[in-house]
Design a protein around this motif. Structure first.
Motif, PDB file in Angstrom:
ATOM      1  N   VAL A 287       0.831  -1.052  -0.075  1.00 56.07           N
ATOM      2  CA  VAL A 287       0.035  -0.041  -0.006  1.00 56.07           C
ATOM      3  C   VAL A 287       1.007   1.292   0.043  1.00 56.07           C
ATOM      4  O   VAL A 287       1.305   1.881   1.178  1.00 56.07           O
ATOM      5  N   ASN A 288       1.320   1.520  -1.214  1.00 52.37           N
ATOM      6  CA  ASN A 288       2.314   2.676  -1.162  1.00 52.37           C
ATOM      7  C   ASN A 288       1.892   4.012  -0.610  1.00 52.37           C
ATOM      8  O   ASN A 288       0.512   3.943  -0.679  1.00 52.37           O
ATOM      9  N   PHE A 289       2.815   4.772  -0.347  1.00 53.64           N
ATOM     10  CA  PHE A 289       2.318   6.075   0.411  1.00 53.64           C
ATOM     11  C   PHE A 289       1.586   6.863  -0.281  1.00 53.64           C
ATOM     12  O   PHE A 289       0.622   7.582   0.015  1.00 53.64           O
ATOM     13  N   GLU A 290       1.592   6.759  -1.731  1.00 51.49           N
ATOM     14  CA  GLU A 290       0.938   7.698  -2.690  1.00 51.49           C
ATOM     15  C   GLU A 290      -0.550   7.375  -2.612  1.00 51.49           C
ATOM     16  O   GLU A 290      -1.222   8.097  -2.536  1.00 51.49           O
ATOM     17  N   GLU A 291      -0.961   6.062  -2.194  1.00 48.95           N
ATOM     18  CA  GLU A 291      -2.434   5.678  -1.895  1.00 48.95           C
ATOM     19  C   GLU A 291      -2.791   5.997  -0.587  1.00 48.95           C
ATOM     20  O   GLU A 291      -3.998   6.363  -0.409  1.00 48.95           O
ATOM     21  N   ALA A 292      -1.560   5.794   0.471  1.00 49.00           N
ATOM     22  CA  ALA A 292      -2.297   6.055   1.852  1.00 49.00           C
ATOM     23  C   ALA A 292      -2.179   7.225   2.421  1.00 49.00           C
ATOM     24  O   ALA A 292      -3.434   7.712   3.032  1.00 49.00           O
TER      25      ALA A 292
END
Length: 361
Positions: A287-292
């Protein structure tokens, strides 16, 4: 002179007109004919048919689940009460298997809080690597049930292919509360929910879904999946095939936009009804930080009274992953915690959060 000029203009335009006619015959206007790269097309193709859902080694998964069962039984002896249970989902009556972990000596009627713990993975299951954290929870007085909701591995092809990501699986998890409520020492007003990754995603949906109440008084979503519209575009066709082929979805986000929105916690932040704790990591490679980050920002901006959030900046890499399991670091041989400063901090905050909202056992 006018006729000559018109004739010359028509002659000069013939190649352009011919090209336009050919383009219309070959496809949409202004598109040039190309040679199809069949290898690339095969890699990019994503079916929407349930019969094309990615297959698995079902027998191997069943054998692996039996190993997990034996480890849980052996490691629970003298530490906590362990049992395998089943219950029916409120969605459609499907039988859901689960593990139940209980204190050896409960204090008395309605004296304890309890929690539903939700495993991660698009096709995952509750395995022995959660063991040290389950033991700690039970030692703190919680009864813990861990459902292997539809789509989980280790129960054969039918259970595997019943996957309904963000759909009926959420009802499967919520229905586990019925087992906890039947325990005489559990207070039904003190039940929480917790999950990691896909389990954190289900936890988030359980606390934000509209049009229904929740039996949960608080929940912790650790490195949760947040936005399926973003996630599927970010991960690509190999990941998309596990979603578009689900019977309850049947397509990609551009085909089933409303369905993917309905199944994405990011779009339901304003519906949050109960306290939630969310921890994410900047070096998460799942869950990449771009999503989180958008979910964290939304909770901080719009639900500051209900949401407790923390971003861990590049937490210490673990032996088998980077940021995604930063708070589930386990020695795979001893099945004991492999603590890092970030893991200790995350769990301290998590226990404090649940004691605040569920009460101390």
């Amino acid at each position: 002179m006018i006729r000559i000029a018109s004739f010359l203009t028509a002659v000069l335009l013939l190649p352009v007109l011919a090209s336009a006619v050919q383009a219309q015959e070959d496809g949409p206007p202004n598109r040039h004919r190309v040679v199809m790269d069949t290898a690339r097309a095969a890699r990019l193709y994503v079916s929407n048919r349930p019969e094309d859902h990615p297959a698995a080694d079902y027998e191997r998964a069943i054998r692996g689940k039996a190993v997990t069962d034996s480890i849980f039984a052996a490691r629970s002896a003298g530490v906590m009460k362990f049992s395998k249970v089943t219950y029916k989902s409120s969605a459609d009556g499907m039988v859901i298997p689960a593990y139940l972990f209980e204190p050896l000596n409960p204090k008395g009627p309605r004296a304890h809080a309890a929690m539903v713990w939700v495993h991660g993975g698009v096709h995952g299951n509750m395995d022995q690597n959660y063991l040290p954290f389950i033991k700690e929870a039970v030692q703190r007085g919680y009864a813990i049930i861990t459902p292997d909701y539809r789509g989980s591995t280790g129960f054969g092809k039918a259970h595997h292919n019943a996957i309904d990501y963000g759909g009926m699986e959420v009802d499967d998890v919520e229905s586990a509360v019925s087992v906890l409520q039947a325990l005489p020492y559990v207070n039904p007003e003190r039940i929480g929910v917790m999950g990691w990754s896909h389990g954190g995603y289900i936890t988030s949906l359980l606390l934000t879904r509209e049009a229904q109440g929740s039996p949960f008084k608080a929940g912790a979503a650790i490195v949760p999946v947040t936005n399926l519209l973003f996630r599927l575009s970010f991960k690509g066709p190999s990941y998309q095939r596990s979603f578009a082929t689900q019977a309850g979805i049947g397509g990609l986000p551009f085909e089933k936009r409303e369905e993917y929105i309905r199944r994405s916690p990011y779009y339901w932040v304003d519906s949050l009804k109960y306290p939630i704790l969310v921890h994410v990591a900047t070096n998460d490679e799942d869950v990449n930080f771009e999503e989180a980050r958008p979910l964290i920002d939304a909770f901080q901006a719009r639900q500051p009274m209900l949401a407790e959030t923390k971003v861990y900046v590049n937490p210490t890499p673990g032996p088998t992953s980077v940021g995604h399991t930063f708070s589930r670091r386990v020695n795979r041989q001893t099945l004991e915690r492999d603590d890092s400063p970030e893991q200790i901090d995350s769990w301290n905050l998590t226990w404090a959060f649940f004691e605040k909202h569920l009460g101390k056992n």
